[in-house]
Design a protein around this motif. Structure first.
Motif, short mmCIF file in Angstrom:
data_model
loop_
_atom_site.label_atom_id
_atom_site.label_comp_id
_atom_site.label_asym_id
_atom_site.label_seq_id
_atom_site.Cartn_x
_atom_site.Cartn_y
_atom_site.Cartn_z
N GLU A 128 39.97 46.16 49.54
CA GLU A 128 40.18 46.10 50.99
C GLU A 128 39.06 45.29 51.65
O GLU A 128 39.32 44.45 52.51
CB GLU A 128 40.20 47.53 51.54
N LYS A 129 37.81 45.52 51.24
CA LYS A 129 36.67 44.81 51.82
C LYS A 129 36.72 43.32 51.47
O LYS A 129 36.47 42.46 52.31
CB LYS A 129 35.37 45.44 51.33
N VAL A 130 37.05 43.01 50.21
CA VAL A 130 37.14 41.61 49.78
C VAL A 130 38.23 40.88 50.56
O VAL A 130 38.01 39.77 51.06
CB VAL A 130 37.40 41.51 48.26
N LYS A 176 45.35 44.08 42.96
CA LYS A 176 45.26 44.67 44.31
C LYS A 176 45.12 43.60 45.40
O LYS A 176 44.40 43.77 46.36
CB LYS A 176 44.11 45.68 44.38
N GLY A 177 45.79 42.48 45.19
CA GLY A 177 45.79 41.41 46.18
C GLY A 177 44.54 40.55 46.17
O GLY A 177 44.33 39.76 47.08
N VAL A 178 43.71 40.68 45.13
CA VAL A 178 42.48 39.90 45.03
C VAL A 178 42.53 39.06 43.75
O VAL A 178 42.71 39.59 42.66
CB VAL A 178 41.23 40.81 45.00
N LYS A 179 42.36 37.74 43.91
CA LYS A 179 42.27 36.86 42.76
C LYS A 179 40.82 36.88 42.28
O LYS A 179 39.90 36.67 43.07
CB LYS A 179 42.68 35.44 43.15
N ILE A 180 40.63 37.15 40.99
CA ILE A 180 39.30 37.29 40.41
C ILE A 180 39.09 36.24 39.33
O ILE A 180 39.96 36.01 38.50
CB ILE A 180 39.08 38.71 39.84
N LEU A 181 37.91 35.61 39.35
CA LEU A 181 37.51 34.63 38.35
C LEU A 181 36.29 35.17 37.60
O LEU A 181 35.36 35.68 38.22
CB LEU A 181 37.11 33.30 39.01
N VAL A 182 36.32 35.07 36.28
CA VAL A 182 35.17 35.45 35.45
C VAL A 182 34.96 34.32 34.46
O VAL A 182 35.88 33.97 33.70
CB VAL A 182 35.41 36.78 34.70
#
Length: 115
Positions: free
Chosen positions: A18-20, A66-72
């Motif tokens: 939610e914060k992101v 959760k609606g956030v695209k994450i890159l690692v």
């Protein structure tokens, strides 16, 4: 690799997601992703690197949850495997926290860690 398997690298809590999403909305750029990585440095050996990025490298692990695209990045994957990205608020302040089962020790200020 299917998306479901990549989600095991890093999970994100509802509060953090939610914060992101709110912070990304403030940035006003639709193609931003949350980049979570590990960099050498700090008094204990490693530090987390967390920021918004609009560039995907060839060796990045990319997934959405959760609606956030994450890159690692590939170097960070073993250090972050099984970690949880969270948002915490307390009397001492608020901020993002990485709950990492791979950490063997950390410095007194909590800014760096060893694996």
């Amino acid at each position: 690799m299917p998306v479901e398997q990549k989600q095991a690298i890093v999970s994100i809590t509802d509060k953090a997601a939610e914060k992101v999403r709110a912070l990304m909305e403030q940035e006003g750029e639709e193609d931003l992703a949350l980049r979570i990585g590990v960099r050498p440095g700090g008094c204990s050996g490693f530090q987390y690197s967390i920021y918004f990025d609009d560039e995907v490298a060839e060796d990045d692990e990319v997934f959405e949850t959760k609606g956030v695209k994450i890159l690692v990045d590939a170097m960070s994957v073993p250090y972050l495997m099984g970690s949880e990205f969270d948002w915490q608020e307390s009397l001492m302040g608020a901020g993002f926290v990485v709950n990492n089962p791979n950490v063997q020790g950390s410095c007194g200020c909590g800014g760096s860690f060893t694996c």
